[in-house]
Motif scaffolding. Sequence first.
Motif, PDB file in Angstrom:
ATOM      1  N   CYS A  81       0.830  -1.210   0.000  1.00 25.67           N
ATOM      2  CA  CYS A  81       0.000   0.000   0.000  1.00 25.67           C
ATOM      3  C   CYS A  81       0.861   1.255   0.000  1.00 25.67           C
ATOM      4  O   CYS A  81       1.696   1.446   0.887  1.00 25.67           O
ATOM      5  N   ASP A  82       0.660   2.117  -0.998  1.00 18.87           N
ATOM      6  CA  ASP A  82       1.212   3.472  -1.006  1.00 18.87           C
ATOM      7  C   ASP A  82       0.084   4.408  -0.585  1.00 18.87           C
ATOM      8  O   ASP A  82      -0.789   4.740  -1.387  1.00 18.87           O
ATOM      9  N   PRO A  83       0.048   4.825   0.690  1.00 15.34           N
ATOM     10  CA  PRO A  83      -1.056   5.652   1.167  1.00 15.34           C
ATOM     11  C   PRO A  83      -0.795   7.147   1.017  1.00 15.34           C
ATOM     12  O   PRO A  83      -1.522   7.962   1.579  1.00 15.34           O
ATOM     13  N   MET A  84       0.238   7.509   0.270  1.00 16.76           N
ATOM     14  CA  MET A  84       0.646   8.907   0.167  1.00 16.76           C
ATOM     15  C   MET A  84       0.018   9.608  -1.032  1.00 16.76           C
ATOM     16  O   MET A  84      -0.617  10.659  -0.906  1.00 16.76           O
ATOM     17  N   HIS A  85       0.194   9.023  -2.233  1.00 12.51           N
ATOM     18  CA  HIS A  85      -0.069   9.765  -3.458  1.00 12.51           C
ATOM     19  C   HIS A  85      -1.543  10.002  -3.743  1.00 12.51           C
ATOM     20  O   HIS A  85      -1.876  10.922  -4.506  1.00 12.51           O
ATOM     21  N   GLY A  86      -2.427   9.197  -3.171  1.00 12.77           N
ATOM     22  CA  GLY A  86      -3.851   9.422  -3.397  1.00 12.77           C
ATOM     23  C   GLY A  86      -4.485  10.375  -2.409  1.00 12.77           C
ATOM     24  O   GLY A  86      -5.706  10.595  -2.461  1.00 12.77           O
ATOM     25  N   ASN A  87      -3.682  10.961  -1.525  1.00 14.27           N
ATOM     26  CA  ASN A  87      -4.235  11.789  -0.445  1.00 14.27           C
ATOM     27  C   ASN A  87      -3.599  13.173  -0.380  1.00 14.27           C
ATOM     28  O   ASN A  87      -3.522  13.781   0.686  1.00 14.27           O
ATOM     29  N   THR A  88      -3.181  13.685  -1.516  1.00 10.58           N
ATOM     30  CA  THR A  88      -2.533  14.991  -1.571  1.00 10.58           C
ATOM     31  C   THR A  88      -3.556  16.079  -1.865  1.00 10.58           C
ATOM     32  O   THR A  88      -4.463  15.882  -2.677  1.00 10.58           O
ATOM     33  N   PHE A  89      -3.424  17.213  -1.202  1.00 11.83           N
ATOM     34  CA  PHE A  89      -4.299  18.360  -1.480  1.00 11.83           C
ATOM     35  C   PHE A  89      -3.502  19.644  -1.268  1.00 11.83           C
ATOM     36  O   PHE A  89      -2.396  19.623  -0.714  1.00 11.83           O
ATOM     37  N   GLU A  90      -4.060  20.731  -1.711  1.00 19.57           N
ATOM     38  CA  GLU A  90      -3.395  22.029  -1.576  1.00 19.57           C
ATOM     39  C   GLU A  90      -4.010  22.806  -0.426  1.00 19.57           C
ATOM     40  O   GLU A  90      -5.234  23.014  -0.380  1.00 19.57           O
ATOM     41  N   ALA A  91      -3.176  23.209   0.524  1.00 17.33           N
ATOM     42  CA  ALA A  91      -3.631  24.000   1.666  1.00 17.33           C
ATOM     43  C   ALA A  91      -3.911  25.435   1.209  1.00 17.33           C
ATOM     44  O   ALA A  91      -3.442  25.868   0.156  1.00 17.33           O
ATOM     45  N   PRO A  92      -4.690  26.208   1.992  1.00 18.90           N
ATOM     46  CA  PRO A  92      -4.952  27.606   1.623  1.00 18.90           C
ATOM     47  C   PRO A  92      -3.675  28.420   1.405  1.00 18.90           C
ATOM     48  O   PRO A  92      -3.666  29.370   0.621  1.00 18.90           O
ATOM     49  N   SER A  93      -2.586  28.019   2.056  1.00 23.14           N
ATOM     50  CA  SER A  93      -1.313  28.737   1.901  1.00 23.14           C
ATOM     51  C   SER A  93      -0.651  28.463   0.552  1.00 23.14           C
ATOM     52  O   SER A  93       0.342  29.104   0.199  1.00 23.14           O
ATOM     53  N   GLY A  94      -1.185  27.492  -0.197  1.00 27.08           N
ATOM     54  CA  GLY A  94      -0.582  27.115  -1.465  1.00 27.08           C
ATOM     55  C   GLY A  94       0.350  25.932  -1.368  1.00 27.08           C
ATOM     56  O   GLY A  94       0.826  25.424  -2.390  1.00 27.08           O
ATOM     57  N   HIS A  95       0.628  25.453  -0.138  1.00 24.19           N
ATOM     58  CA  HIS A  95       1.507  24.296   0.032  1.00 24.19           C
ATOM     59  C   HIS A  95       0.763  22.999  -0.306  1.00 24.19           C
ATOM     60  O   HIS A  95      -0.376  22.799   0.117  1.00 24.19           O
ATOM     61  N   LYS A  96       1.420  22.150  -1.059  1.00 23.04           N
ATOM     62  CA  LYS A  96       0.907  20.805  -1.289  1.00 23.04           C
ATOM     63  C   LYS A  96       1.129  20.003  -0.013  1.00 23.04           C
ATOM     64  O   LYS A  96       2.240  19.999   0.528  1.00 23.04           O
ATOM     65  N   THR A  97       0.100  19.327   0.480  1.00 28.49           N
ATOM     66  CA  THR A  97       0.246  18.625   1.758  1.00 28.49           C
ATOM     67  C   THR A  97      -0.615  17.368   1.783  1.00 28.49           C
ATOM     68  O   THR A  97      -1.355  17.062   0.838  1.00 28.49           O
ATOM     69  N   ARG A  98      -0.514  16.632   2.888  1.00 29.53           N
ATOM     70  CA  ARG A  98      -1.305  15.428   3.125  1.00 29.53           C
ATOM     71  C   ARG A  98      -1.676  15.378   4.602  1.00 29.53           C
ATOM     72  O   ARG A  98      -0.903  15.827   5.451  1.00 29.53           O
ATOM     73  N   ARG A  99      -2.828  14.813   4.895  1.00 31.92           N
ATOM     74  CA  ARG A  99      -3.239  14.625   6.294  1.00 31.92           C
ATOM     75  C   ARG A  99      -2.813  13.235   6.758  1.00 31.92           C
ATOM     76  O   ARG A  99      -3.102  12.237   6.086  1.00 31.92           O
ATOM     77  N   LEU A 100      -2.169  13.165   7.910  1.00 28.46           N
ATOM     78  CA  LEU A 100      -1.792  11.866   8.445  1.00 28.46           C
ATOM     79  C   LEU A 100      -3.024  11.002   8.660  1.00 28.46           C
ATOM     80  O   LEU A 100      -2.975   9.782   8.440  1.00 28.46           O
TER      81      LEU A 100
END
Length: 465
Positions: free
Chosen positions: A367-386
């Motif tokens: 399982c790669d649980p990283m790449h399907g859970n990426t979003f852009e924060a209001p600050s413009g940073h690409k991030t993921r929620r643990l």
Amino acid sequence: MISIRGRVAVRMERGAIRYGPVSTIDLDTWRHLPAAQQPDWPDRAELDRVVRELATMPPLVFAGECDQLKERLAAVTRGEAFVLQGGDCAETFSGATADNVRNKLKTLLQMAIVLTYAGRVPVVKIGRMAGQFAKPRSKPVEVRDGVELPAYRGDMVNGFDFTAEARRPDPARLLRAYHCSAATLNLARAFTKGGYADLRQVHAWNQDFVAESPAGQRYERLAREIDQALAFIKACGGDPSEFHTVEFYSSHEALILEYESALTRIDSRTGLPYDVSAHMVWIGERTRQLDGAHVEFASKIRNPIGVKLGPTTTPEEALALIEKLNPENEPGRLTLITRMGAKKIRDVLPPLVEKVTANGAAVAWVCDPMHGNTFEAPSGHKTRRLDDILDEVAGFFEVHHALGTHPGGIHIEFTGDDVTECVGGGHEIVEEDLALRYETTCDPRLNRSQSLDLAFRVAELYRAR
């Protein structure tokens, strides 16, 4: 170029013909197929010169080591072991330092300790390092303030700075990637074979952050139990020095095919080809076209191979990839790395696992649980929620438990540093914290504390199966 005449490999170099080891494989067939995500090299003559030089370089890994990893992955296929594969999203040349390599290894070893001891399962440790210098991109160009430049494709191809000079693909970077990979592997071997990975060091790995990190405090309690277990073994006449070293393997995405092809060698033992840039290479979600160059190249080498499968993958596509990449159904040869997203995995994964299992395919599921859970924060940073990452892993285990199949491992992006790139965790990072230490050149990575949070959760899920 290698072609075949009967059962003898004929190597043609500079107009001469040299007879080599027995082989029946033409390694250049990928060149006749469409190759996605390749740089637009502006100087083909320079690229050819660099490729010729790479072809003369010593191997970074050996075929026998690749075969050993294949044996370990065969145990995963049989449900007897678990894969921990991880490291940087994209390595950088400046990051190939002793401190950075040590910190990543320390985090990987700590996660493996948690999984081995708390999950009670042998762990195959594979670094996403010593070669992960290139990345596929969703768009070939990047636009800032009306200025359009080629996208950053990783240090193997071009520079991160947003200038025309930095973003120009430079073949000389392939050579630098080779040398940085060699330095990283040398350091990794020194750390894992020279005593740093000794189980009796479990406390030392944790001293720098245990007091401040909830995950570190939980790990410290586990480390004390390990100490007691080692003392018991010694008292019974056992030899704790057996825990002095660990097996560690390297991996990266086989993206830049000129690099991978130049580092493919014919094994003198068997006459078979191995990509000696890493023990294991994988094909990404964007390059897994059945009629494409990446799948064709991977089908010809004898390394363990991984394939990323996203949420659009059909069971028929998965079976076709298995047939192409592992026609002999060899255990340990092929790992299917799912990257579905927390919201989709419970719906999309079951039909794939059912169809592949019913077909009798010997594959490891990771399982790669990283790449399907990426979003852009209001600050413009690409991030993921643990929490999303943990939920996808939980869904992965739930599907396999329900179907009676083996959840074979996790594939994650992490760093050994105290970055603020993913939100959540026991030492909680919120979206407003992202700018504090956002250091990735591509995708957001778990920091050390978040990685340990994940390891403890995976161990719990594994034991509950």
